[in-house]
Design an enzyme around this catalytic site. Structure first.
Site, PDB file in Angstrom:
ATOM      1  N   HIS A   1       0.953  -1.593  -0.230  1.00  0.00           N
ATOM      2  CA  HIS A   1       0.015   0.022   0.413  1.00  0.00           C
ATOM      3  C   HIS A   1       0.929   1.626   0.338  1.00  0.00           C
ATOM      4  CE1 HIS A   1       0.075   0.509   4.623  1.00  0.00           C
ATOM      5  NE2 HIS A   1       0.028  -0.342   4.663  1.00  0.00           N
TER       6      HIS A   1
ATOM      7  N   ASP B   1      -0.969   4.237   0.259  1.00  0.00           N
ATOM      8  CA  ASP B   1      -1.536   5.576   1.260  1.00  0.00           C
ATOM      9  C   ASP B   1      -0.800   5.355   3.212  1.00  0.00           C
ATOM     10  OD1 ASP B   1      -2.248   2.865   2.462  1.00  0.00           O
ATOM     11  OD2 ASP B   1      -3.978   3.809   3.154  1.00  0.00           O
TER      12      ASP B   1
ATOM     13  N   ASP C   1       5.676   1.835   6.942  1.00  0.00           N
ATOM     14  CA  ASP C   1       4.348   0.944   6.502  1.00  0.00           C
ATOM     15  C   ASP C   1       4.353   1.704   5.925  1.00  0.00           C
ATOM     16  OD1 ASP C   1       2.044   0.342   7.268  1.00  0.00           O
ATOM     17  OD2 ASP C   1       1.397   0.572   9.044  1.00  0.00           O
TER      18      ASP C   1
ATOM     19  N   GLU D   1      -5.123   0.484   2.366  1.00  0.00           N
ATOM     20  CA  GLU D   1      -5.306   0.122   3.407  1.00  0.00           C
ATOM     21  C   GLU D   1      -5.134   0.383   5.070  1.00  0.00           C
ATOM     22  OE1 GLU D   1      -3.773  -2.588   6.112  1.00  0.00           O
ATOM     23  OE2 GLU D   1      -2.539  -0.666   6.077  1.00  0.00           O
ATOM     24  N   GLU D   2      -4.854   1.749   4.900  1.00  0.00           N
ATOM     25  CA  GLU D   2      -4.396   2.499   6.350  1.00  0.00           C
ATOM     26  C   GLU D   2      -6.441   3.515   6.466  1.00  0.00           C
ATOM     27  OE1 GLU D   2      -2.461   1.551   8.166  1.00  0.00           O
ATOM     28  OE2 GLU D   2      -0.398   2.116   7.474  1.00  0.00           O
TER      29      GLU D   2
ATOM     30  N   ARG E   1      -9.392  -6.229  18.433  1.00  0.00           N
ATOM     31  CA  ARG E   1      -8.598  -7.097  17.661  1.00  0.00           C
ATOM     32  C   ARG E   1      -9.377  -8.240  17.357  1.00  0.00           C
ATOM     33  NH1 ARG E   1      -4.725  -4.546  13.913  1.00  0.00           N
ATOM     34  NH2 ARG E   1      -4.565  -2.214  15.201  1.00  0.00           N
TER      35      ARG E   1
ATOM     36  N   SER F   1      -3.303  -5.832  11.642  1.00  0.00           N
ATOM     37  CA  SER F   1      -4.643  -6.596  11.125  1.00  0.00           C
ATOM     38  C   SER F   1      -3.926  -6.039   9.977  1.00  0.00           C
ATOM     39  CB  SER F   1      -6.000  -5.804  10.972  1.00  0.00           C
ATOM     40  OG  SER F   1      -5.496  -6.137  12.726  1.00  0.00           O
TER      41      SER F   1
HETATM   42  N1  BES Z   1       1.395  -2.843   8.304  1.00  0.00           N
HETATM   43  C1  BES Z   1       0.130  -3.066   9.122  1.00  0.00           C
HETATM   44  C2  BES Z   1       0.016  -4.318   9.853  1.00  0.00           C
HETATM   45  C3  BES Z   1       0.758  -4.554  10.443  1.00  0.00           C
HETATM   46  C4  BES Z   1       2.236  -3.882  11.215  1.00  0.00           C
HETATM   47  C5  BES Z   1       1.210  -6.068  10.890  1.00  0.00           C
HETATM   48  C6  BES Z   1       3.328  -4.010  11.432  1.00  0.00           C
HETATM   49  C7  BES Z   1       1.731  -6.460  11.367  1.00  0.00           C
HETATM   50  C8  BES Z   1       2.613  -5.828  11.812  1.00  0.00           C
HETATM   51  C9  BES Z   1      -0.885  -2.452   8.952  1.00  0.00           C
HETATM   52  O1  BES Z   1      -0.993  -0.957   6.936  1.00  0.00           O
HETATM   53  C10 BES Z   1      -1.915  -1.479   9.398  1.00  0.00           C
HETATM   54  O2  BES Z   1      -1.697  -0.562   9.814  1.00  0.00           O
HETATM   55  N2  BES Z   1      -3.929  -2.090   9.337  1.00  0.00           N
HETATM   56  C11 BES Z   1      -3.719  -1.325  10.180  1.00  0.00           C
HETATM   57  C12 BES Z   1      -5.676  -2.171   9.849  1.00  0.00           C
HETATM   58  C13 BES Z   1      -6.321  -1.156   9.019  1.00  0.00           C
HETATM   59  C14 BES Z   1      -7.904  -1.466   9.077  1.00  0.00           C
HETATM   60  C15 BES Z   1      -6.609   0.053   9.494  1.00  0.00           C
HETATM   61  C16 BES Z   1      -3.716  -2.076  12.069  1.00  0.00           C
HETATM   62  O3  BES Z   1      -3.512  -3.317  11.796  1.00  0.00           O
HETATM   63  O4  BES Z   1      -4.186  -1.607  12.765  1.00  0.00           O
HETATM   64 MN    MN Z   2       1.151  -1.655   6.410  1.00  0.00          MN
HETATM   65 MN    MN Z   3      -0.758   1.026   8.729  1.00  0.00          MN
END
Ligand code: BES
Ligand code: MN
Ligand code: MN
Length: 462
Positions: free
Chosen positions: A86, A88, A125, A158-159, A333, A404
């Protein structure tokens, strides 16, 4: 392969500078003010894919932010790796806590990154991580050392929950046809200890409004008689956990996968030092669910966390007021086999049922996503294991992650393709926080490891 590795060495500085340029674009998906910047970032991503050697590059508009697609076909009979990432980023707030501006990348040395880390929103990220794939791909194409077909799908939402990606996948199954989805958007344990993420938690995100009297009141004249929405919201939230930090919502744990004692023992063999963990966070103690280790609490156990809470007077000085409303954003979560929709519904029912009659409580669902566990007895995983073992000189440790990436479960459901989560960030890189950074060594290690993934995967697939 030597040529590819040589090419990477020769072009190291340029690879870094190109990433720095991408980090200057504030592609904040959550804030409509930045829509133009998000679009500019999509263009830059597409341009990067074209320059790196994709035969076909397209920016697909969605109801939200565009999806960038790229493709390199070597031979239709060869396997196809789909790279997902991603472009963003999260909002940089609170901006005052940044030591350097979030969209003006600087390289600084830290204790954990003695060779330097890039400080900028999105460095880890996920711009720094998806761009490793673009550069590894460029190196493979340039040296003619590319063993399979490659597709890229780099999204811009994604974010904010990937709301439009599921539909895009549904409508473009042919375009996205592939044998494996490779994702670098997770962490390793440290630069000397590789690990591969084999699970992600799901998510249920809600917003709460507690409505009391029809207007803000004098807290002396009315206080003591009228229900204070801020007090009541705090009481309600506090009741969601018991003294063991076990969640009290009826039915919340009903579907939670019971992980065997053997598996838990194996998980806890991963390197982890509680004292260092506390020291890094400057906390005197942790506050997790009783009966589980930190590694378990952050991977195989579900949570309830307040992400934001507000109401009443928060300006300078004191104002005596009994506020009319209070609000909170709350996330849960989830772990296998909990369902995001079911948990949201359970929460909504429970939370409104515990509201005292003095207030009106509404729970509005936001985005959600399902948890995933990825198998390790597949060639898709074995290729990642071999690639990391090659470049780190150590066997990577399979670990479930606490974050996630909701689209991973959807990829499996909609496209029927499994994902491999081979990330290179560190949990301590401050993703989503002020001063996000990404180790330069991590960036280069990723660029070097990815071509081996392609090589080993193609060999194992034959
Ligand atoms: N890359 C992250 C998820 C992540 C980070 C997984 C570190 C494992 C280790 C992803 O960009 C993220 O931040 N996802 C969000 C979920 C989304 C629906 C906003 C999250 O996990 O809060
Ligand atoms: Mn990410
Ligand atoms: Mn993230």
């Amino acid at each position: 392969m030597e040529n590819t590795i040589q090419y990477i060495k020769t072009n190291k500085d340029r690879f870094l500078n190109e990433l720095l340029d991408l980090l200057k674009i504030p592609s904040i998906s959550a804030d409509a003010k930045y829509n133009g910047e998000v679009a500019r970032m999509a263009e830059a991503t597409a341009e990067g894919l074209t320059k790196a050697g994709c035969h076909r590059v397209e920016i697909f508009p969605t109801k939200g932010h565009p999806i960038v697609y790229g493709e390199f076909t070597k031979d239709a009979s060869l396997p196809t790796v789909l790279v997902y990432g991603h472009y963003d980023v999260q909002p940089p707030d609170p901006i005052d806590l940044w030591e350097s501006p979030p969209f003006e990348p600087v390289i600084k040395k830290t204790e954990i990154h003695p060779n330097g880390a890039i400080f900028a929103r999105g460095s880890c990220d996920d711009k720094g991580q998806f761009y490793m794939h673009v550069k590894a791909f460029e190196a493979m194409v340039a040296t003619g050392d590319i063993p399979c077909n490659v597709k890229f799908m780099i999204e811009g939402e994604e974010e904010v929950g990937s709301a439009n990606l599921g539909e895009f996948c549904n409508q473009n199954k042919e375009l996205l046809a592939s044998d494996v989805i490779l994702i670098s958007d997770t962490s390793i344990i440290d630069i000397d200890t590789p690990s591969i993420t084999v699970g992600l938690r799901g998510l249920s995100y809600v917003e709460i409004e507690v409505e009391g009297p029809n207007r803000d009141l004098h807290s002396g004249v009315y206080g003591g008689a009228v229900g204070n929405p801020c007090n009541i919201l705090c009481e309600m939230i506090a009741s969601l956990k018991d003294e063991n930090n076990h969640i009290t919502i009826p039915g919340f744990y009903d579907d939670v996968e019971i992980v065997s004692l053997e598996e838990r023992a194996a998980m806890n063999k991963a390197p982890f030092n509680l004292e260092n963990y506390k020291k890094d966070l400057k906390v005197n103690d942790i506050h997790g669910e009783k009966g589980y280790t930190v590694l378990e609490q952050t991977s195989i156990r579900p949570t309830v966390e307040v992400n934001g809470i507000w109401g009443g007077y928060i300006g300078e000085g004191a104002k005596t007021v009994l506020p009319s409303k209070a609000f909170a954003k709350l996330s849960m979560r989830l772990v296998p086999n909990q369902s995001s929709d079911k948990i949201t519904e359970i929460f909504q029912k429970h939370f409104t049922s515990i509201a005292p009659p003095s207030v009106k409580v509404t729970v509005k669902p936001h985005h959600g996503g399902e948890p995933v566990v990825t198998p390790t007895d597949t060639i898709e995983y074995q290729a990642a294991h071999k690639a990391m073992q090659k470049t780190f000189g150590k066997d990577p440790i399979p670990m479930r992650g606490g974050g996630s990436i909701p689209i991973v479960a959807l990829f499996e459901k909609v496209l029927g393709v499994k994902s491999v989560l081979m990330g290179f960030g560190l949990d301590s890189d401050d993703l989503h926080s002020p001063n996000e950074h990404y180790g330069i060594d991590n960036y280069y290690k990723g660029i070097e490891t990815i071509p081996y993934y392609f090589k080993y995967y193609s060999e194992l697939k034959q």
